[in-house]
Design a protein around this motif. Structure first.
Motif, short mmCIF file in Angstrom:
data_model
loop_
_atom_site.label_atom_id
_atom_site.label_comp_id
_atom_site.label_asym_id
_atom_site.label_seq_id
_atom_site.Cartn_x
_atom_site.Cartn_y
_atom_site.Cartn_z
N CYS A 20 7.76 39.05 90.50
CA CYS A 20 8.66 40.00 89.88
C CYS A 20 10.08 39.72 90.37
O CYS A 20 10.26 39.15 91.41
CB CYS A 20 8.26 41.42 90.26
SG CYS A 20 8.21 41.68 92.04
N ALA A 24 14.05 44.04 91.24
CA ALA A 24 13.21 45.10 90.68
C ALA A 24 12.66 45.99 91.78
O ALA A 24 12.46 45.56 92.92
CB ALA A 24 12.06 44.48 89.89
N ASP A 25 12.41 47.23 91.43
CA ASP A 25 11.78 48.18 92.34
C ASP A 25 10.32 47.75 92.51
O ASP A 25 9.58 47.69 91.52
CB ASP A 25 11.87 49.58 91.75
CG ASP A 25 11.33 50.65 92.69
OD1 ASP A 25 10.45 50.33 93.51
OD2 ASP A 25 11.77 51.80 92.58
N LYS A 27 7.81 49.30 93.46
CA LYS A 27 6.89 50.31 92.94
C LYS A 27 6.71 50.15 91.43
O LYS A 27 5.60 50.24 90.91
CB LYS A 27 7.42 51.71 93.26
CG LYS A 27 6.49 52.83 92.81
CD LYS A 27 7.02 54.20 93.24
CE LYS A 27 6.09 55.32 92.79
NZ LYS A 27 6.59 56.64 93.22
N ASP A 28 7.81 49.88 90.74
CA ASP A 28 7.74 49.66 89.30
C ASP A 28 6.95 48.39 88.98
O ASP A 28 6.18 48.35 88.02
CB ASP A 28 9.14 49.53 88.70
CG ASP A 28 9.91 50.84 88.76
OD1 ASP A 28 9.27 51.90 88.90
OD2 ASP A 28 11.16 50.80 88.67
N THR A 31 3.24 49.07 89.55
CA THR A 31 2.75 49.95 88.49
C THR A 31 2.57 49.19 87.18
O THR A 31 1.55 49.35 86.49
CB THR A 31 3.72 51.12 88.27
OG1 THR A 31 3.81 51.88 89.49
CG2 THR A 31 3.25 52.03 87.14
N ALA A 32 3.54 48.36 86.82
CA ALA A 32 3.45 47.58 85.58
C ALA A 32 2.28 46.61 85.63
O ALA A 32 1.57 46.42 84.63
CB ALA A 32 4.75 46.82 85.34
N ASP A 42 1.77 48.26 78.81
CA ASP A 42 2.99 47.80 79.51
C ASP A 42 3.07 46.28 79.63
O ASP A 42 3.55 45.75 80.62
CB ASP A 42 3.07 48.42 80.91
CG ASP A 42 3.48 49.88 80.89
OD1 ASP A 42 3.74 50.38 79.78
OD2 ASP A 42 3.54 50.51 81.95
N GLU A 45 6.64 45.15 79.89
CA GLU A 45 7.19 45.50 81.20
C GLU A 45 6.73 44.51 82.26
O GLU A 45 7.51 44.06 83.10
CB GLU A 45 6.74 46.92 81.57
CG GLU A 45 7.40 47.51 82.79
CD GLU A 45 8.84 47.92 82.56
OE1 GLU A 45 9.51 48.27 83.54
OE2 GLU A 45 9.29 47.89 81.39
N TYR A 49 8.65 41.16 84.98
CA TYR A 49 8.54 40.99 86.42
C TYR A 49 7.76 39.75 86.85
O TYR A 49 7.99 39.21 87.92
CB TYR A 49 7.85 42.21 87.04
CG TYR A 49 8.53 43.52 86.76
CD1 TYR A 49 9.90 43.68 86.95
CD2 TYR A 49 7.81 44.62 86.32
CE1 TYR A 49 10.52 44.88 86.71
CE2 TYR A 49 8.42 45.84 86.08
CZ TYR A 49 9.78 45.97 86.28
OH TYR A 49 10.40 47.17 86.05
#
Length: 229
Positions: A20, A24-25, A27-28, A31-32, A42, A45, A49
């Motif tokens: 990723c 980028a976060d 956590k995001d 999650t993605a 997703d 998304e 990453y």
């Protein structure tokens, strides 16, 4: 059917993760990844990453259901749809980033998966119930449980039922098992306790703007185990 722990989602074998974006976060990103790999959502998304992310298609899942349960393609498609609905409705996860450095991110994922601890027993029970329904359709409406057969004292009635059971063919048995599986999957609920999975993300050495998940195949299989219950 053979005694075996269902896990269909084991068809999600090797995931090739090459990361990723650094900015980028985490956590995001985590999650993605889970949304794409487990729930099939997703995708765009995740593509932002990950340099390369390989997850199975719907056709892959249908094929594996068909092989695992000895079902037709049409039956497998129906069962996959039911399973995915239960997965989406009953399971959940949350992500916390525990430790962060310039070179590594540590994510803690709490997964509430499906409860399949008694899957085989429930399938057996539902199979018996479907067989009873099959007998009722053949005119043996006084049979409510398979155990009732052992209690029959009328020799002619007993012989009639035994002869009927001997007429069961592969098509009948397949349909009985299929109906039992559908019922079992529709009854799947969330597990009572969540499981915790730890993921580590670090920069990719070749594609420096991306990250990788350390020991990705092992961590991925741990996630699958958690979601399948």
């Amino acid at each position: 059917m053979k005694k075996q722990k269902v896990f269909i989602m084991l068809v999600f074998m090797v995931v090739v993760l090459t990361g990723c974006a650094k900015s980028a976060d985490p956590k995001d990103v985590t999650t993605a990844f889970i949304n794409n790999a487990i729930y099939g959502i997703d995708k765009e998304e995740a593509e932002k990453y990950f340099y390369k992310l390989e997850v199975p298609s719907q056709a892959d899942l249908v094929r594996d259901f068909s092989e695992l349960f000895d079902l037709s393609k049409e039956q497998a498609e129906e069962l996959v749809t039911i399973y995915q609905e239960r997965l989406e409705k009953e399971t959940s996860f949350s992500v916390k980033i525990k430790d962060t450095t310039s070179k590594k991110q540590k994510a803690q994922v709490s997964v509430t998966g499906l409860d399949q601890t008694k899957f085989d027993q429930i399938v057996d029970q539902n199979t018996d119930e479907e067989l009873v329904q099959w007998l009722k359709k053949k005119g043996h409406d006084k049979i409510n449980h398979l155990d009732d057969i052992d209690k029959i004292s009328d020799e002619k009635q007993l012989n009639d039922i035994l002869k009927e059971l001997n007429t069961l063919n592969d098509k009948d048995l397949n349909q009985i098992q299929f109906e039992a599986l559908k019922k079992t999957f529709k009854e799947l609920k969330a597990a009572s306790k969540p499981k915790t999975i730890h993921l580590e993300l670090e920069p990719d050495k070749k594609e420096k703007k991306y990250w990788i998940i350390v020991d990705e195949e092992k961590r991925f299989n741990e996630l699958l185990d958690a979601f399948q219950g």
